[in-house]
Design a protein around this motif. Structure first.
Motif, PDB file in Angstrom:
ATOM      1  N   TRP A 121       0.836  -1.201   0.000  1.00 18.79           N
ATOM      2  CA  TRP A 121       0.000   0.000   0.000  1.00 18.79           C
ATOM      3  C   TRP A 121       0.869   1.247   0.000  1.00 18.79           C
ATOM      4  CZ3 TRP A 121      -1.031   4.449   2.588  1.00 18.79           C
ATOM      5  CH2 TRP A 121      -2.255   5.074   2.351  1.00 18.79           C
ATOM      6  N   PHE A 122       1.900   1.271   0.818  1.00 21.30           N
ATOM      7  CA  PHE A 122       2.775   2.435   0.896  1.00 21.30           C
ATOM      8  C   PHE A 122       3.561   2.644  -0.394  1.00 21.30           C
ATOM      9  CE2 PHE A 122       2.409   2.064   5.612  1.00 21.30           C
ATOM     10  CZ  PHE A 122       1.997   3.374   5.852  1.00 21.30           C
ATOM     11  N   ASN A 123       3.848   1.568  -1.111  1.00 21.46           N
ATOM     12  CA  ASN A 123       4.649   1.667  -2.332  1.00 21.46           C
ATOM     13  C   ASN A 123       3.847   2.097  -3.548  1.00 21.46           C
ATOM     14  OD1 ASN A 123       7.021   0.905  -1.049  1.00 21.46           O
ATOM     15  ND2 ASN A 123       6.673  -1.276  -1.412  1.00 21.46           N
ATOM     16  N   ASP A 124       2.550   2.191  -3.410  1.00 16.64           N
ATOM     17  CA  ASP A 124       1.694   2.579  -4.534  1.00 16.64           C
ATOM     18  C   ASP A 124       1.338   4.058  -4.408  1.00 16.64           C
ATOM     19  OD1 ASP A 124      -0.068   2.846  -6.596  1.00 16.64           O
ATOM     20  OD2 ASP A 124      -1.287   1.104  -6.084  1.00 16.64           O
ATOM     21  N   PHE A 125       1.808   4.857  -5.351  1.00 20.04           N
ATOM     22  CA  PHE A 125       1.595   6.303  -5.298  1.00 20.04           C
ATOM     23  C   PHE A 125       0.114   6.663  -5.321  1.00 20.04           C
ATOM     24  CE2 PHE A 125       0.766  10.103  -7.910  1.00 20.04           C
ATOM     25  CZ  PHE A 125       1.294  11.079  -7.092  1.00 20.04           C
ATOM     26  N   TRP A 126      -0.673   5.913  -6.088  1.00 17.86           N
ATOM     27  CA  TRP A 126      -2.088   6.262  -6.235  1.00 17.86           C
ATOM     28  C   TRP A 126      -2.852   6.129  -4.927  1.00 17.86           C
ATOM     29  CZ3 TRP A 126      -2.267   8.806 -10.452  1.00 17.86           C
ATOM     30  CH2 TRP A 126      -1.531   8.419 -11.566  1.00 17.86           C
ATOM     31  N   ASN A 127      -2.382   5.295  -4.022  1.00 13.92           N
ATOM     32  CA  ASN A 127      -3.091   5.116  -2.756  1.00 13.92           C
ATOM     33  C   ASN A 127      -3.104   6.394  -1.924  1.00 13.92           C
ATOM     34  OD1 ASN A 127      -3.780   2.413  -3.173  1.00 13.92           O
ATOM     35  ND2 ASN A 127      -1.826   1.691  -2.385  1.00 13.92           N
TER      36      ASN A 127
END
Length: 1139
Positions: free
Chosen positions: A781-787
């Motif tokens: 989750w932290f590695n996904d910019f869109w989140n």
């Protein structure tokens, strides 16, 4: 025989049935031979038919003794009969017309979707449903047997594709045949499985019964002409076919039937000759010896006269019905010797009263869960044994086990059948060293060829092969069971509990790493056996990857590929061993993924490719397992009132054009499947992953295989769920935007409050999915910019709405940022479309590549900001409200715009007449935050924040500005633009788009699909196929050949067949040899610096001469040329080694 009543059928094509009062002094069918027999689903009624007099006899077989038979007569010959548990008879005559008759009420039953159709198959199932196969349109109808106004209503209907024949229908499983291939389709799960494909031509007809099928929950048994095939439902592969016609020893086949408890399933598959030799003749002979069988009965063909159910098998011999109880027979038969006695209930249909005799026999019933029952029993009897000898005997086979000093000594011998008192003849010995200090806790004999040994080191299973005369370790699970110093088990209950947890599943668990370390033979036993490799291969390969056993990884990989190459039609499931471990391979050995993708590009699960003419828009269109059976249940009403369903289906589903296409198999076997065992509630919080969800790898989506995989998932469920999610978000966006944007004159407070409350509710709903995603995998989750955009877009409307409702205050700052992020989130939804999705993919991909440059840029910007902040910060205190007069050049009052009077004589008053009051923007360097903003504006070309100073009087400022301009505006920014352009060129935008689409689908699967939906075979099939336009395939292959991406290391013959179909000339072997020749010539040239030029010319002439041989001698290959050049090398004088 006197007539009792006649039932009118109504149509001349359908026969009428007449009930006849039976004569107790006559046998049913008046002594005519019985030609057909059928049993109701739950073995309540049995019906027989004789073609000689068209008589039908119905028996109640549920009670201990049969009731009085009821006799009926048909006026036409019947090709098929079926009876239900509530005594409803269905029959099809040889004109393929159907009749249904309620034998209790003497009434004819009609079907609401029947229009005098022709049928070729009918059956009742255990759900009290009636299933029909209609001939013309190849339809399957399923009717409820609940009679209303003498009519049955259709519940479901299915369209079978053209060129597919129905072999059999068993409950909800339909067995189909087409193009030498047998399929099983489940109407409930809509899962289609290809059971077997033959390389030999099979001519099938529903009348000649060349293909017969029987099945249980574990295996499917197929009789094809004289070959017998067993398909494992667990392994999803067929076993090696057995040629029944060429069996030299009938006892071998008989033992196979008995040993595996297959009699109830195999009897319907064999012809009479084999059944006579293996079973029925012995039964009849013993009945005759006991005076229970009349000599007048003649041997007749048993074809279509043997029916088996779970409890009984019913065979017809003359005027007799032989009722055989499977359970008692299979538990008592001795497969090593002749059958001494049988349990056969004989119902005499002659002139004598009905008698029932019971005889006992020995039959071995093997549980298909194999050893688990025996192992559980062994756990209850654990006890320490040391320095002991044990002996077990079964079926003349004697096992002797001796244990001492950590050594297991196994001996197998065999008793003399003619003289059991003689000493057994030794056969083989097996010695196992389990190390000193270990003890035996228990031993049990599973059968005469398998022994189970439980020790403090683990569980051992040994197998005796009488043909090879050897004992082998077939299973090992290493454990560490501790005992006390007094050699007593202090915690037996805890040990039993631990053992049962390890062996909790119905099949044996894969051996752990300690087992593999302690027994190399067990690893070989798994990977060198086809069935065991399928069962344990995934876990074994995972273990090899985690333990970095490269040789074992390569060995398993090659084994799987070799099995597939040998018989891709039936062994394709071996590819699932590789695809199921792609998440681990991606983490540790990504080169194997690239290799697998290269080797399996454009393959098919057939021995050859075929070009078909399909719709022009089918390029890269994916489908699940072939054939595609269409569920037309929703069209029942259309069928009832229009009776035009065949035309409807043809127009909508089977429209063809002239575009040639090829069907390929997607090699990601079981890649998208989720574990079948799951806890429904746990899956809502922490769902299990499929390999697809666990692996988002760019290499996967570089090929058509990856694209078609995504398109299949998107077209089946992804686009529908994504649309619903988008609509839900648009409602949230609309509610909050309306509340925030409409002026008071257009919306009252009550309406605005309702919109804000709706925004809060919808915001929490969307936020809940985001929270679930975070709980499921925080790191991802932290590695996904869109989140980050998602969480802000959901939190802001919730907080702003609550704040507005609580304070009744319209905070325009919150409202503006909330609307901004809501609009950005709406824009992000567009990334699912390819045109805009590629743009989003470029943004993120390029951003990832230049992120460190941006970080450097930020650090430099902060550094210059810091320097100018120190240089331009006012030295004395000041106030924006009160003027300050001092010599501080950084004081905003001294930097503010001053207006001076101009006198009439042209002089200027040195004292300011009017001073514009300064503000925070007059000197932006009084605060570090505004100073940082000022430098950012200066970087973008806005130098107004530095224009208030005189550069001549402030040389330090001028130097910093010049340095900043050269470094940032000239060098760094141009470098940034260049790197940005290079980053865009490196991005495979199409691949990135499919990667992001895969992430969206993974999110939908984990967060929005229910646990059982993730197991739907229609959405998550094990095998996916896709069509490809022939012209585009040719173009793609030529591009791959040009880029050296066309890999023929595996499936060489299959890919050669594809190239031949497409008329593409390509010889990878010769191309490789040309490269070797070129290398050899260059190497020879480099080693001849002191040789005369003639030597080089001689080499060139020799090569040209060798090349000239190729046209005249086709058998001469480039490899021959290479060999001759290497021979020339050996004849060259040796050069001195370089010092």
């Amino acid at each position: 025989m006197s007539s009792n009543s006649i039932i009118e059928i109504g149509d001349t094509n359908i026969d009428s049935i007449e009930k006849i009062e039976s004569d107790d002094n006559k046998s049913p069918h008046d002594g005519n031979p019985i030609t057909k027999v059928e049993i109701s689903p739950n073995e309540v009624y049995l019906v027989t038919y004789s073609k000689d007099d068209h008589s039908i006899v119905v028996w109640n077989i549920k009670d201990e003794s049969p009731h009085k038979p009821e006799l009926f007569v048909s006026n036409k010959s019947l090709s098929q009969i079926a009876i239900s548990d509530d005594k409803k008879l269905a029959h099809i005559n040889y004109d393929e017309y159907l009749g249904i008759y309620d034998m209790k009420d003497n009434k004819k039953i009609k079907l609401d979707c029947d229009d005098n159709y022709k049928y070729c198959y009918c059956i009742f199932n255990i759900k009290d449903e009636f299933m029909l196969h209609e001939v013309k349109d190849n339809m399957i109808y399923i009717y409820s047997t609940q009679t209303k106004n003498n009519k049955w209503n259709c519940k479901r209907m299915y369209k079978i594709p053209k060129d597919f024949n129905i072999i059999d229908i068993s409950e909800y499983n339909i067995y189909l045949f087409s193009n030498n291939t047998i399929y099983e389709h489940n109407l409930i799960t809509e899962k289609t499985v290809r059971i077997f494909k033959s390389n030999e031509k099979i001519v099938y007809s529903s009348y000649d019964k060349k293909i017969r099928i029987s099945s249980n929950e574990k295996l499917i048994y197929i009789r094809i002409n004289y070959k017998f095939v067993v398909y494992s439902i667990e392994f999803e592969i067929p076993f090696t076919p057995l040629d029944i016609d060429n069996i030299n020893n009938d006892i071998q086949l008989r033992n196979f039937m008995y040993r595996n408890g297959l009699i109830p399933l195999l009897i319907p598959l064999f012809n009479y000759g084999i059944i006579k030799e293996l079973y029925w003749n012995e039964c009849l002979d013993r009945l005759e010896k006991k005076g229970q069988l009349s000599k007048d009965f003649q041997t007749e063909s048993l074809l279509d006269k043997i029916r088996t159910k779970t409890k009984y098998a019913f065979g017809i011999q003359g005027g007799h019905i032989l009722k055989i109880e499977h359970k008692e027979v299979l538990e008592t038969v001795n497969i090593k010797s002749e059958i001494p006695d049988e349990i056969i209930n004989v119902w005499y249909l002659g002139n004598v009263d009905i008698n029932k005799k019971t005889y006992e026999t020995h039959l071995l019933n093997i549980n298909f869960n194999l050893y688990m029952d025996t192992i559980y029993a062994l756990f209850q009897e654990i006890d320490i044994k040391d320095n002991v000898e044990l002996e077990f005997t079964q079926n003349l086979i004697v096992w002797k086990i001796k244990f001492g000093d950590g050594m297991i000594n196994l001996r197998v011998s065999k008793k003399d059948k003619s003289d059991a008192k003689k000493d057994p003849i030794p056969i083989c010995v097996k010695v196992e060293n389990i190390s000193a200090g270990q003890y035996i806790l228990g031993t049990k004999l599973f059968n005469d060829s398998v022994i189970i040994v439980l020790t403090t080191k683990g569980l051992f299973i040994y197998n005796f092969n009488e043909d090879k005369q050897s004992i082998s370790l077939s299973y090992l699970y290493s454990m560490n069971i501790s005992i006390s110093g007094t050699h007593e088990i202090d915690n037996k209950d805890d040990i039993v509990k631990q053992l049962k947890e390890v062996f909790s599943k119905p099949t044996l668990p894969l051996s752990n790493y300690d087992s593999l370390e302690g027994c190399d033979g067990w690893v070989s036993y798994i990977k060198d056996n086809k069935e065991r490799l399928l069962k344990y291969g995934i876990e074994l390969l995972k273990l090899a990857i985690e333990e970095h056993k490269l040789d074992l990884i390569e060995d398993i990989y090659k084994k799987c590929m070799n099995y597939c190459k040998a018989d891709l039609e039936n062994n394709r499931m071996f590819l699932s061993i590789i695809t199921s471990t792609i998440p681990l391979l991606s983490k540790f050995y990504p080169d194997y993924i690239t290799r697998y993708l290269s080797e399996t590009t454009m393959i098919t699960d057939s021995s050859f490719y075929s070009i078909e003419y399909k719709n022009s828009n089918l390029h890269l269109y994916s489908i699940s397992e072939h054939p595609q059976i269409i569920n037309l249940t929703k069209s029942i009403w259309w069928c009832k009132y229009n009776l035009l369903i065949s035309k409807f289906v043809k127009e909508e589903s089977f429209k063809h054009t002239r575009t040639p296409t090829i069907m390929f198999m997607n090699p990601y076997i079981k890649f998208i499947n989720y574990p079948q065992k799951y806890n429904w509630f746990k899956e809502l919080i922490k769902p299990q992953y499929s390999p697809f969800v666990e692996t988002i790898n760019k290499d996967i989506y570089k090929t058509w295989n990856g694209e078609t995989l995504i398109d299949f998932k998107w077209n089946n469920y992804g686009k529908y769920y994504y649309t619903l999610i988008w609509i839900g978000y648009m409602i949230l966006l609309g509610c909050f935007t309306a509340a925030a944007s409409f002026p008071p004159q257009y919306i009252n407070d009550n309406t605005r409050d309702k919109l804000l409350i709706a925004s809060i509710i919808l915001g929490f709903i969307h936020l809940s999915f985001e929270v679930r995603q975070f709980i499921n995998n925080p790191i991802k989750w932290f590695n996904d910019f869109w989140n980050y955009i998602d969480i802000i877009a959901f939190l802001l409307p919730i907080y702003t709405s609550i704040y507005w409702l609580q304070t009744n205050s319209r905070n325009v700052n919150l409202l503006s940022f909330t609307c901004l992020f809501l609009d950005i989130k709406f824009l992000i939804f567009l990334r699912v479309f390819e045109s805009s999705g590629i743009f989003f993919a470029i943004i993120i991909s390029v951003g990832k590549q230049i992120i460190f440059l941006l970080l450097v840029l930020l650090i430099i910007l902060i550094s210059f900001t810091h320097a100018l902040y120190i240089l331009l910060l006012p030295e004395n205190d000041f106030s924006f409200k009160e003027p300050t007069n001092n010599n501080d050049s950084n004081n905003p009052w001294n930097l503010a715009t001053a207006y001076h009077r101009v006198f009439e004589n042209g002089t200027i008053d040195p004292n300011a007449y009017l001073i514009q009051q300064p503000d925070e923007n007059t000197n932006m360097f009084i605060n570090f935050k505004t100073a940082l903003l000022a430098m950012y504006l200066f970087l973008t070309g806005d130098s107004s924040s530095l224009s208030n100073w005189q550069y001549i009087d402030n040389q330090s400022l001028a130097i910093i500005i010049v340095f900043f301009s050269l470094l940032m505006s000239v060098y760094i920014m141009n470098l940034f633009i260049g790197l940005f352009s290079n980053a865009i060129e490196k991005v495979n935008s199409r691949v990135e788009y499919y990667v992001y689409k895969a992430e969206i689908l993974a999110e939908i699967e984990l967060l929005y699909l229910l646990p059982h939906q993730r197991r739907w075979h229609k959405w998550f099939p094990e095998v996916i196929y896709y069509y490809a336009d022939v012209d585009k395939v040719r173009q793609k292959i030529k591009e791959m050949i040009k880029e050296s991406e066309w890999n023929t290391d595996e499936f060489l013959e299959l890919k050669k067949n594809l190239l031949d179909k497409l008329n593409i000339q390509h010889n990878p072997v010769d191309e490789a040899n040309l490269q070797d020749i070129s290398k050899e010539i260059r190497d020879l040239r480099s080693k001849l610096p002191q040789q005369p030029e003639a030597t080089l010319q001689d080499i060139l002439n020799e090569v040209r001469d060798l090349r000239s041989k190729l046209p005249q001698q086709p058998e001469t290959t480039l490899q021959d040329i290479l060999n001759e050049i290497r021979d020339l090398r050996s004849k060259l004088p040796q050069q001195p080694a370089e010092s």
